[in-house]
Design a protein around this motif. Sequence first.
Motif, short mmCIF file in Angstrom:
data_model
loop_
_atom_site.label_atom_id
_atom_site.label_comp_id
_atom_site.label_asym_id
_atom_site.label_seq_id
_atom_site.Cartn_x
_atom_site.Cartn_y
_atom_site.Cartn_z
N ALA A 87 0.84 -1.20 0.00
CA ALA A 87 0.00 0.00 0.00
C ALA A 87 0.88 1.26 0.00
O ALA A 87 1.94 1.29 0.63
CB ALA A 87 -0.92 0.01 1.21
N THR A 88 0.43 2.27 -0.71
CA THR A 88 1.16 3.54 -0.75
C THR A 88 0.69 4.49 0.35
O THR A 88 1.13 5.62 0.41
CB THR A 88 0.99 4.22 -2.13
OG1 THR A 88 -0.40 4.45 -2.35
CG2 THR A 88 1.58 3.35 -3.23
N TRP A 89 -0.21 4.03 1.19
CA TRP A 89 -0.72 4.81 2.30
C TRP A 89 -0.52 4.04 3.59
O TRP A 89 -0.27 2.84 3.59
CB TRP A 89 -2.21 5.12 2.10
CG TRP A 89 -3.07 3.90 2.08
CD1 TRP A 89 -3.70 3.31 3.14
CD2 TRP A 89 -3.37 3.08 0.95
NE1 TRP A 89 -4.38 2.18 2.74
CE2 TRP A 89 -4.20 2.01 1.38
CE3 TRP A 89 -3.04 3.13 -0.40
CZ2 TRP A 89 -4.68 1.02 0.54
CZ3 TRP A 89 -3.53 2.13 -1.24
CH2 TRP A 89 -4.33 1.11 -0.78
N VAL A 90 -0.60 4.76 4.71
CA VAL A 90 -0.49 4.16 6.03
C VAL A 90 -1.80 4.40 6.75
O VAL A 90 -2.31 5.53 6.76
CB VAL A 90 0.68 4.78 6.83
CG1 VAL A 90 0.74 4.22 8.24
CG2 VAL A 90 2.00 4.54 6.09
N VAL A 91 -2.36 3.34 7.33
CA VAL A 91 -3.61 3.48 8.08
C VAL A 91 -3.26 3.66 9.55
O VAL A 91 -2.50 2.88 10.13
CB VAL A 91 -4.52 2.24 7.90
CG1 VAL A 91 -5.83 2.44 8.66
CG2 VAL A 91 -4.79 1.99 6.42
N LEU A 92 -3.83 4.72 10.12
CA LEU A 92 -3.66 5.01 11.54
C LEU A 92 -5.04 5.11 12.17
O LEU A 92 -6.05 5.20 11.47
CB LEU A 92 -2.93 6.34 11.74
CG LEU A 92 -1.51 6.46 11.19
CD1 LEU A 92 -0.98 7.88 11.41
CD2 LEU A 92 -0.59 5.44 11.84
N ALA A 93 -5.07 5.10 13.49
CA ALA A 93 -6.31 5.34 14.23
C ALA A 93 -6.05 6.46 15.22
O ALA A 93 -4.96 6.54 15.81
CB ALA A 93 -6.76 4.08 14.96
N ASP A 94 -7.04 7.34 15.39
CA ASP A 94 -6.91 8.41 16.37
C ASP A 94 -7.06 7.81 17.78
O ASP A 94 -7.27 6.60 17.92
CB ASP A 94 -7.89 9.55 16.06
CG ASP A 94 -9.36 9.22 16.33
OD1 ASP A 94 -9.67 8.22 17.01
OD2 ASP A 94 -10.21 9.99 15.84
N PRO A 95 -6.93 8.62 18.82
CA PRO A 95 -6.98 8.06 20.18
C PRO A 95 -8.26 7.29 20.53
O PRO A 95 -8.25 6.46 21.43
CB PRO A 95 -6.83 9.30 21.07
CG PRO A 95 -5.99 10.22 20.23
CD PRO A 95 -6.50 10.03 18.84
N GLU A 96 -9.37 7.53 19.82
CA GLU A 96 -10.59 6.78 20.09
C GLU A 96 -10.83 5.66 19.08
O GLU A 96 -11.87 5.03 19.06
CB GLU A 96 -11.80 7.72 20.15
CG GLU A 96 -11.76 8.57 21.41
CD GLU A 96 -13.09 9.17 21.79
OE1 GLU A 96 -14.13 8.86 21.17
OE2 GLU A 96 -13.09 9.97 22.75
N GLY A 97 -9.84 5.41 18.21
CA GLY A 97 -9.91 4.27 17.31
C GLY A 97 -10.45 4.55 15.92
O GLY A 97 -10.63 3.63 15.13
N ASN A 98 -10.74 5.80 15.59
CA ASN A 98 -11.24 6.14 14.25
C ASN A 98 -10.09 6.08 13.25
O ASN A 98 -9.09 6.77 13.39
CB ASN A 98 -11.84 7.55 14.24
CG ASN A 98 -13.00 7.66 15.19
OD1 ASN A 98 -13.98 6.95 15.06
ND2 ASN A 98 -12.88 8.55 16.17
N GLU A 99 -10.27 5.23 12.22
CA GLU A 99 -9.22 5.05 11.23
C GLU A 99 -9.12 6.27 10.30
O GLU A 99 -10.12 6.90 9.98
CB GLU A 99 -9.47 3.82 10.36
CG GLU A 99 -9.50 2.52 11.09
CD GLU A 99 -10.90 2.08 11.49
OE1 GLU A 99 -11.88 2.81 11.20
OE2 GLU A 99 -11.02 1.01 12.10
N PHE A 100 -7.90 6.56 9.89
CA PHE A 100 -7.64 7.57 8.86
C PHE A 100 -6.37 7.16 8.13
O PHE A 100 -5.59 6.35 8.63
CB PHE A 100 -7.56 8.98 9.44
CG PHE A 100 -6.43 9.23 10.40
CD1 PHE A 100 -5.25 9.82 9.98
CD2 PHE A 100 -6.55 8.88 11.74
CE1 PHE A 100 -4.21 10.06 10.88
CE2 PHE A 100 -5.53 9.12 12.65
CZ PHE A 100 -4.35 9.71 12.21
N CYS A 101 -6.19 7.69 6.92
CA CYS A 101 -5.03 7.30 6.11
C CYS A 101 -4.10 8.47 5.90
O CYS A 101 -4.53 9.61 5.74
CB CYS A 101 -5.49 6.78 4.75
SG CYS A 101 -6.43 5.24 4.85
N VAL A 102 -2.82 8.16 5.87
CA VAL A 102 -1.80 9.13 5.51
C VAL A 102 -1.26 8.67 4.16
O VAL A 102 -0.67 7.59 4.04
CB VAL A 102 -0.68 9.20 6.57
CG1 VAL A 102 0.34 10.27 6.18
CG2 VAL A 102 -1.26 9.47 7.96
N LEU A 103 -1.50 9.49 3.14
CA LEU A 103 -1.13 9.15 1.77
C LEU A 103 0.28 9.58 1.47
O LEU A 103 0.87 10.40 2.17
CB LEU A 103 -2.08 9.84 0.80
CG LEU A 103 -3.58 9.66 1.05
CD1 LEU A 103 -4.37 10.48 0.04
CD2 LEU A 103 -3.97 8.21 1.03
#
Length: 121
Positions: A97-113
């Motif tokens: 994947a060319t992106w990294v999946v992270l989660a905020d402190p409450e577990g909501n996923e977001f991607c860093v492209l």
Amino acid sequence: MASSLYQVVVNARDLSAQARFWCQVLDWKVLFEDEEEIVIGADATTLPGFCFVPVTEGKTVRNRLHIDLSPDDRDAEVERLVGLGARRVDVGQGEDATWVVLADPEGNEFCVLRPKRTLLD
């Protein structure tokens, strides 16, 4: 007449902590705050913003909607965000994947492209 995106509403158990985290991530500020909501944004005239509203239950399943961030340096930004309280998560994105999946402190996923200038490379 088309609609404009005004804000993204995020359910949160700790409104203040979530608002602080995302203010640091996006270099935004708190625009409005009371017990029922905290609104953050770049400034009072720039849309969209995020509105954090209270819920009592924690997150239990994968997000149906998530945020994509496009920094100048993906890897440096991932490290900065982890330092702010994000964590890496695996949602099946695979090693190539060319992106990294992270989660905020409450577990909501977001991607860093990867940087925008290379999205079409």
